[in-house]
Design a protein around this motif. Structure first.
Motif, PDB file in Angstrom:
ATOM      1  N   GLU A 175    -162.376  47.378  30.782  1.00 34.14           N
ATOM      2  CA  GLU A 175    -163.543  47.914  30.073  1.00 34.14           C
ATOM      3  C   GLU A 175    -164.513  46.792  29.704  1.00 34.14           C
ATOM      4  N   SER A 176    -163.967  45.660  29.287  1.00 33.09           N
ATOM      5  CA  SER A 176    -164.823  44.527  28.911  1.00 33.09           C
ATOM      6  C   SER A 176    -165.624  44.031  30.114  1.00 33.09           C
ATOM      7  N   ALA A 177    -164.960  43.920  31.274  1.00 29.79           N
ATOM      8  CA  ALA A 177    -165.650  43.459  32.488  1.00 29.79           C
ATOM      9  C   ALA A 177    -166.712  44.460  32.918  1.00 29.79           C
ATOM     10  N   ALA A 178    -166.401  45.761  32.825  1.00 28.08           N
ATOM     11  CA  ALA A 178    -167.370  46.796  33.217  1.00 28.08           C
ATOM     12  C   ALA A 178    -168.569  46.792  32.266  1.00 28.08           C
ATOM     13  N   THR A 179    -168.316  46.594  30.986  1.00 25.61           N
ATOM     14  CA  THR A 179    -169.414  46.542  30.008  1.00 25.61           C
ATOM     15  C   THR A 179    -170.304  45.336  30.250  1.00 25.61           C
ATOM     16  N   PHE A 180    -169.675  44.203  30.562  1.00 29.60           N
ATOM     17  CA  PHE A 180    -170.448  42.991  30.862  1.00 29.60           C
ATOM     18  C   PHE A 180    -171.340  43.213  32.077  1.00 29.60           C
ATOM     19  N   ASN A 181    -170.805  43.843  33.113  1.00 31.43           N
ATOM     20  CA  ASN A 181    -171.595  44.099  34.318  1.00 31.43           C
ATOM     21  C   ASN A 181    -172.716  45.096  34.054  1.00 31.43           C
ATOM     22  N   SER A 182    -172.479  46.052  33.158  1.00 36.14           N
ATOM     23  CA  SER A 182    -173.538  46.994  32.788  1.00 36.14           C
ATOM     24  C   SER A 182    -174.687  46.268  32.097  1.00 36.14           C
ATOM     25  N   SER A 187    -174.502  36.787  41.021  1.00 33.54           N
ATOM     26  CA  SER A 187    -173.412  35.826  41.110  1.00 33.54           C
ATOM     27  C   SER A 187    -172.486  35.930  39.899  1.00 33.54           C
ATOM     28  N   ARG A 188    -173.052  36.041  38.709  1.00 36.35           N
ATOM     29  CA  ARG A 188    -172.249  36.174  37.493  1.00 36.35           C
ATOM     30  C   ARG A 188    -171.441  37.469  37.518  1.00 36.35           C
ATOM     31  N   ARG A 189    -172.063  38.549  37.999  1.00 38.09           N
ATOM     32  CA  ARG A 189    -171.366  39.830  38.104  1.00 38.09           C
ATOM     33  C   ARG A 189    -170.178  39.737  39.043  1.00 38.09           C
ATOM     34  N   ASN A 190    -170.374  39.098  40.203  1.00 36.65           N
ATOM     35  CA  ASN A 190    -169.297  38.965  41.191  1.00 36.65           C
ATOM     36  C   ASN A 190    -168.140  38.149  40.649  1.00 36.65           C
ATOM     37  N   VAL A 191    -168.461  37.029  39.988  1.00 38.17           N
ATOM     38  CA  VAL A 191    -167.413  36.169  39.431  1.00 38.17           C
ATOM     39  C   VAL A 191    -166.646  36.906  38.344  1.00 38.17           C
ATOM     40  N   ASN A 192    -167.360  37.642  37.493  1.00 38.97           N
ATOM     41  CA  ASN A 192    -166.720  38.383  36.413  1.00 38.97           C
ATOM     42  C   ASN A 192    -165.721  39.401  36.956  1.00 38.97           C
ATOM     43  N   ALA A 193    -166.128  40.174  37.963  1.00 39.80           N
ATOM     44  CA  ALA A 193    -165.240  41.190  38.535  1.00 39.80           C
ATOM     45  C   ALA A 193    -164.030  40.544  39.202  1.00 39.80           C
TER      46      ALA A 193
END
Length: 337
Positions: free
Chosen positions: A278-285, A314-320
């Motif tokens: 959930e934290s990763a999905a919220t960050f990407n949102s 790039s940040r989104r890809n690394v986070n996921a």
């Protein structure tokens, strides 16, 4: 003659796979991309038209490509321990359905059926994201949705067809040529409505040539797809357990909690990774909202927008990727003997 040439294709495919198997860029590719293209990665990105081209994609020729390219590759990935048996079987079925046309759903209804199910079978990802479904139908679009589809969606939203679904239906029924027509329509619409300047196009956004060249950072990865698929699966488990807890049906709650999940651990244990997902999905949102703000800004130049958006991608890809690798490791360590 066909067999001999097929074996040559198979040997070349396997040689390329052995070269790519430990390359993180190959690992990051979505499965449909691996199965429909051969990928030649460059040692260093080359700047072409303002984009850092990282690799070349060569389309596999339909039936021949599947039989002598994709299937030997998937068998090799299984033997190398990169895919398990379930994954190999799943990809064989996908290839038969999508490439060899062994599909019980006729093409005349397939795009509409996908919209109804909210599932793009080719890309194996939802058409509308979880956050899309929290707003009204006519507002279900993002910065990458076709302006033409957005305008049509404002009308069709009243009957339950969102802009993203309009775009999916158009792509499904008109194909590549239809998407080029839509691009021309979008350009004319932006000019007519005095829209904010668009970010500079990446090389992989150009018609035709964009199918063969890919630039960094990748606009989609398997990690993003897996993140949102895992989020949906965990939300369903959580919803079921909450339902029977509220109803006081402890027997059913225990039955579900102890059932093995698709992640190889009991469903109750699988929920322990839900906060990280959930934290990763919220960050990407949040990154998506920042992207939308950049695209709608009237003061930035197209080049400035492109640079900032690529940083966010790039940040989104690394986070996921980092989140999924951490979660996978935890689930693997806690699988029952």
């Amino acid at each position: 003659t066909v067999g001999a040439k097929g074996m040559m294709i198979a040997m070349a495919s396997l040689a390329l796979l052995l070269r790519n198997k430990d390359d993180e860029r190959y690992e990051d590719l979505e499965d449909w991309d691996k199965d429909t293209y051969w990928h030649v990665f460059l040692p260093e990105p080359i700047e072409i038209g303002g984009s850092n081209v990282s690799h070349v994609r060569i389309p596999k020729p339909f039936e021949v490509g599947v039989i002598f390219g994709t299937m030997p590759e998937r068998i090799a990935l299984n033997l190398l321990g990169k895919d398990d048996n379930d994954k190999t079987f799943e990809r064989f079925l996908w290839s038969l359905r999508e490439t060899l046309a062994f599909d019980p759903i006729p093409h005349a209804v397939a795009p509409a059926q996908e919209v109804f199910a909210n599932w793009d079978r080719f890309r194996e990802s939802p058409i509308e994201s979880f956050s899309d479904q929290q707003v009204s139908n006519e507002d279900r679009y993002n910065a990458y949705t076709s302006p033409t589809a957005i305008q049509i969606g404002k009308l069709t939203g009243r009957i339950g067809i969102s802009p993203k679904e309009v775009e999916h239906l158009w792509r499904g029924y008109s194909g590549t040529l239809g998407m080029y027509v839509l691009s021309v329509s979008d350009y004319a619409m932006r000019s007519a409505t005095d829209a904010p300047p668009q970010p500079t196009l990446r090389i992989d956004q150009y018609p035709v040539i964009g199918s063969f060249l890919r630039s960094e950072p990748a606009r989609s990865t398997k990690w993003l797809t897996e993140l949102y698929n895992m989020r949906q699966a965990l939300n369903e488990i959580n919803g079921s357990l909450n339902k029977f807890e509220r109803e006081g049906n402890i027997g059913r709650w225990i039955e579900i909690a102890e059932t093995e999940s698709e992640f190889g651990v009991p469903k109750e244990m699988a929920l322990s990774v839900r906060p990280e997902i959930e934290s990763a999905a919220t960050f990407n949102s949040q990154l998506r909202r920042e992207t939308d703000a950049i695209i709608n800004d009237r003061n930035m130049t197209p080049a400035e927008k492109r640079e900032l958006i690529d940083e966010l991608i790039s940040r989104r890809n690394v986070n996921a990727k980092e989140t999924l690798k951490m979660v996978r490791e935890f689930l693997s360590e806690n699988q029952p003997e």
